[in-house]
Design a protein around this motif. Structure first.
Motif, short mmCIF file in Angstrom:
data_model
loop_
_atom_site.label_atom_id
_atom_site.label_comp_id
_atom_site.label_asym_id
_atom_site.label_seq_id
_atom_site.Cartn_x
_atom_site.Cartn_y
_atom_site.Cartn_z
N ILE A 116 34.79 10.30 77.92
CA ILE A 116 34.22 11.12 76.84
C ILE A 116 35.32 11.32 75.81
CG2 ILE A 116 33.22 13.34 76.21
CD1 ILE A 116 32.15 13.53 79.07
N VAL A 117 35.03 10.91 74.57
CA VAL A 117 36.03 10.99 73.51
C VAL A 117 35.52 11.89 72.40
CG1 VAL A 117 37.45 9.69 71.89
CG2 VAL A 117 36.74 8.62 74.04
N GLN A 118 36.24 12.98 72.14
CA GLN A 118 35.90 13.78 70.95
C GLN A 118 36.67 13.18 69.78
OE1 GLN A 118 35.98 18.07 71.19
NE2 GLN A 118 36.43 18.23 69.00
N ALA A 119 35.95 12.54 68.89
CA ALA A 119 36.57 11.82 67.77
C ALA A 119 36.94 12.78 66.65
CB ALA A 119 35.61 10.76 67.26
N GLU A 120 37.66 12.26 65.66
CA GLU A 120 38.07 13.10 64.54
C GLU A 120 36.92 13.35 63.56
OE1 GLU A 120 39.13 10.06 65.24
OE2 GLU A 120 39.91 8.99 63.49
N GLU A 176 32.40 11.98 62.69
CA GLU A 176 31.23 11.24 63.17
C GLU A 176 31.37 9.73 62.95
OE1 GLU A 176 31.11 14.06 61.49
OE2 GLU A 176 29.58 15.39 62.34
N LEU A 177 32.03 9.35 61.86
CA LEU A 177 32.21 7.92 61.58
C LEU A 177 33.01 7.26 62.70
CD1 LEU A 177 31.65 5.76 59.44
CD2 LEU A 177 33.81 6.35 58.36
N SER A 178 34.07 7.91 63.13
CA SER A 178 34.86 7.38 64.23
C SER A 178 34.05 7.35 65.52
CB SER A 178 36.11 8.23 64.45
OG SER A 178 36.93 8.20 63.31
N ALA A 179 33.26 8.38 65.74
CA ALA A 179 32.49 8.47 66.98
C ALA A 179 31.54 7.28 67.13
CB ALA A 179 31.72 9.78 67.02
N ILE A 180 30.75 7.00 66.09
CA ILE A 180 29.81 5.88 66.20
C ILE A 180 30.56 4.56 66.27
CG2 ILE A 180 29.48 5.63 63.70
CD1 ILE A 180 26.71 5.24 66.32
N GLY A 181 31.73 4.47 65.63
CA GLY A 181 32.53 3.25 65.72
C GLY A 181 32.97 2.99 67.16
N MET A 182 33.39 4.05 67.85
CA MET A 182 33.78 3.89 69.26
C MET A 182 32.59 3.48 70.13
SD MET A 182 36.21 7.24 69.71
CE MET A 182 37.55 7.57 68.55
N VAL A 183 31.45 4.05 69.83
CA VAL A 183 30.24 3.72 70.62
C VAL A 183 29.89 2.24 70.44
CG1 VAL A 183 27.73 4.10 70.73
CG2 VAL A 183 29.31 6.04 70.64
N ILE A 184 29.93 1.76 69.22
CA ILE A 184 29.60 0.35 68.96
C ILE A 184 30.64 -0.56 69.62
CG2 ILE A 184 29.42 -1.37 67.12
CD1 ILE A 184 28.33 0.92 65.34
N GLY A 185 31.91 -0.18 69.53
CA GLY A 185 32.95 -0.99 70.16
C GLY A 185 32.78 -1.07 71.66
N ALA A 186 32.45 0.06 72.28
CA ALA A 186 32.24 0.06 73.74
C ALA A 186 31.05 -0.79 74.12
CB ALA A 186 32.06 1.50 74.22
N ALA A 187 29.96 -0.66 73.34
CA ALA A 187 28.75 -1.43 73.64
C ALA A 187 28.99 -2.93 73.45
CB ALA A 187 27.61 -0.96 72.75
N TRP A 188 29.76 -3.28 72.43
CA TRP A 188 30.08 -4.69 72.19
C TRP A 188 30.81 -5.28 73.40
CZ3 TRP A 188 34.87 -7.21 71.58
CH2 TRP A 188 34.79 -8.52 71.07
N ASN A 189 31.61 -4.45 74.07
CA ASN A 189 32.33 -4.90 75.26
C ASN A 189 31.49 -4.85 76.52
OD1 ASN A 189 35.37 -5.53 74.97
ND2 ASN A 189 35.03 -3.86 73.53
#
Length: 632
Positions: free
Chosen positions: A274-278, A280-293
């Motif tokens: 669980i990552v609390q991002a800085e 919302e833009l960072s948050a969705i970026g992390m979600v997409i990166g994780a899903a891509w992997n």
């Protein structure tokens, strides 16, 4: 003032058993929420259907807050207009509170000081309880006086309304389990209120509750709690987010359940992140990166967060990367009404981002559907390789709702969609075929993908949010671009067949076809069903259709085709679902009538009924007048 000496007054008296609305008016930050929640749970444990709603300000402390509880043995769970009993503990809002009581209803107040004459009405009953005086006599600590005042009025309500006292004392035991020293003082505070009410008023009142067996195995929980649990069951291992009301408790629930269910038994390590991002833009970026992997991942936000996430949603759409987004909708704009409910993000989510984007939306109407549709969202996003947005609202996300228990089939396997493994890549190569990441070989618009590192030499591709050909090669050729966006549209059409179909609610008069219909979604469900019952009792029969997903199932188009007039219920100002229906189905705009509510409170059955009757009777009058002028 009502007491044992004046109960024979000529003031009209409401009378009802298990059909009433009670509202608590408190000051935010005084600890009233726990006491009020205990009241609602006591009704629930007496086997009577109950729906509580916490109405709180965005400021942390000091402003008025309300807690409204509807008790209905008929099972109606939508908000009802008119208050049968107001428990007014906040002088700031007393003028508004006393006006909201129905004639014949009750106004409970702190009688330590005389009530202002401006708040006296001749058509309601006043029940004065010296809450502050009782607390001064019992407690020396100022904080204790404040907190136990709330518990004392709950004890008084137990006597006034006939709530079983042992149910309340059991709840205290459950609430303070592990904190034994707090149990006795809380039960004592309940007894203080209970005894005062019994000694000074004729208890129970004409409005009261009686034990029933109507709840059965149903549970009382919030949509956000259900969503967080569903994410665990659906296999989510990554949550990245930035806190925002009213979605914060989604990730809090995920963390609560993951910390119990996602711990490696051998090492004790967490099998989730669980990552609390800085932001919302960072948050969705992390979600997409994780899903891509290859990880199942999600984020939770609300309207302002959707605005910030829009650019990355466009990338995920065009690069075809799965992502689940939970949007707990609230009233806009970004400040002022963030703790009030609405459905204002339908269009901004359906068409979020740049270019020809369209996104899959799911609309739950109760916590059970929050659980089911969130779990379904993770399968759908993998299968469709596109973001899926789950669209509850604040009322559903943060308030307790009565619903069927959650179920899960342990034998189910996650649907990861079209993913090639190393052996399949070798087989493809052996047949002389070339892997194309954006090559639609099945004609359904959905292409095969690979996870990073699947094969040492095969299956690699460049992930592009830009225009590209079927083999992921950059292209500025207009024909190639058209081919690609047309394929993405085919995928959207395929989605109609795998997403949940709408729920059809036929009119009560089964022998006669109704020409009038109503389309609704989300939390409008409970009040719409009640409104249709009321209208049917008056001889007005209307078919209902509840939308669960966008893109629209073919049944939605059929429903519009089969009715002459259709009311579309939206809890927003502009009728966003109606606009989406007109835009996507080429529906005749004049056929779809806006039925709106957007004051930040959940829509009521009375509001729906009134708007429908106003329109139908006005149209009928217009036709009659026109016929008269034509001499018919």
């Amino acid at each position: 003032m009502s007491n044992k000496t004046n109960t024979k007054s000529k003031v009209p008296t409401l009378k009802s058993v298990n059909e009433l609305v009670i509202k608590f008016a408190n000051v935010n930050g005084t600890g009233s929420a726990s006491a009020n929640n205990m009241f609602a749970k006591a009704i629930f444990r007496m086997g009577i259907p109950v729906t509580p709603k916490n109405i709180f300000p965005s400021n942390i402390q000091g402003l008025p807050t309300w807690y409204e509880v509807r008790i209905s043995e008929k099972g109606y769970q939508g908000r009802r207009e008119g208050i049968d009993m107001m428990v007014a503990v906040n002088p700031q809002s007393m003028d508004k509170d006393v006006k909201s009581v129905r004639a014949g209803g009750y106004f409970v107040y702190d009688s330590t000081r005389p009530i202002d004459i401006r708040y006296i009405r001749e058509d309601i009953h006043y029940i004065g309880i010296p809450l502050t005086d009782i607390c001064r006599q019992e407690y020396t600590d100022a904080r204790q006086r404040q907190l136990f005042k709330n518990v004392i009025y709950i004890g008084a309500l137990a006597a006034l309304l006939g709530i079983e006292f042992n149910v309340l004392s059991d709840l205290v035991g459950d609430q303070f389990k592990g904190k034994q020293k707090l149990i006795a003082p809380n039960i004592h505070a309940l007894e203080l209120g209970y005894q005062y009410a019994n000694n000074h008023f004729d208890c129970p009142l004409a409005i009261r509750v009686e034990r029933r067996d109507l709840v059965k195995d149903r549970i009382l929980t919030t949509g956000n709690n259900a969503t967080g649990l569903a994410a665990v069951y659906a296999g989510a291992t990554v949550a990245a987010w930035y806190p925002i009301t009213p979605s914060t408790s989604v990730v809090e629930a995920f963390e609560k359940y993951a910390s119990r269910l996602r711990i490696d038994a051998g090492t004790g390590l967490k099998n989730y992140a669980i990552v609390q991002a800085e932001d919302e833009l960072s948050a969705i970026g992390m979600v997409i990166g994780a899903a891509w992997n290859g990880a199942r991942s999600f984020t939770a936000t609300s309207g302002p967060g959707i605005s910030l996430m829009s650019e990355f949603l466009g990338l995920a759409y065009f690069a075809e990367v799965p992502a689940v987004l939970i949007n707990v909708q609230r009233a806009g704009p970004s400040t002022g009404m963030p703790t009030r409910t609405q459905q204002p993000d339908v269009l901004s989510c359906a068409y979020a981002s740049h270019g020809d984007t369209k996104h899959v939306l799911l609309f739950p109407s109760n916590p059970k559907e929050c659980f089911d549709l969130t779990a379904e969202a993770f399968d759908a996003t993998d299968r469709l390789q596109t973001p899926v947005i789950v669209m509850p609202d604040l009322d559903l996300g943060m308030n307790d709702h009565l619903c069927e228990p959650f179920t899960w089939d342990d034998s189910c396997r996650y649907d990861r969609g079209k993913v090639l493994n190393a052996a399949q890549l070798d087989e493809l190569s052996a047949r002389g075929k070339r892997f194309g990441r954006y090559n639609d070989v099945d004609g359904d618009g959905i292409c095969y993908r690979t996870y990073p590192g699947t094969h040492p030499t095969k299956g690699a591709f460049f992930t592009r949010g830009t225009s590209r050909d079927p083999y992921a090669v950059y292209s500025e050729d207009g024909d190639v671009y058209v081919e690609n966006v047309n394929r993405l549209n085919r995928k959207f059409i395929t989605a109609k067949q795998i997403l949940p179909a709408p729920e059809q609610v036929p009119a009560k008069n089964t022998n006669k076809k109704s020409e009038v219909g109503v389309i609704y979604y989300g939390t409008s469900d409970a009040s719409t069903r009640e409104a249709l019952d009321i209208l049917a009792a008056e001889g007005v029969f209307i078919d209902g259709l509840r939308i669960k997903a966008f893109p629209f199932h073919s049944l939605v188009e059929q429903f519009i085709h089969n009715h002459q007039q259709i009311f579309v219920i939206d809890q927003n100002r502009d009728g966003q679902m109606r606009t989406l229906l007109v835009n996507e189905l080429d529906a005749q705009p004049s056929k779809l009538i806006k039925l709106l509510s957007y004051d930040g409170m959940p829509i009521t059955a009375q509001n729906i009924r009134q708007q429908i009757e106003n329109h139908l009777f006005t149209e009928k009058t217009k036709k009659k007048t026109a016929n008269t002028k034509r001499g018919k």
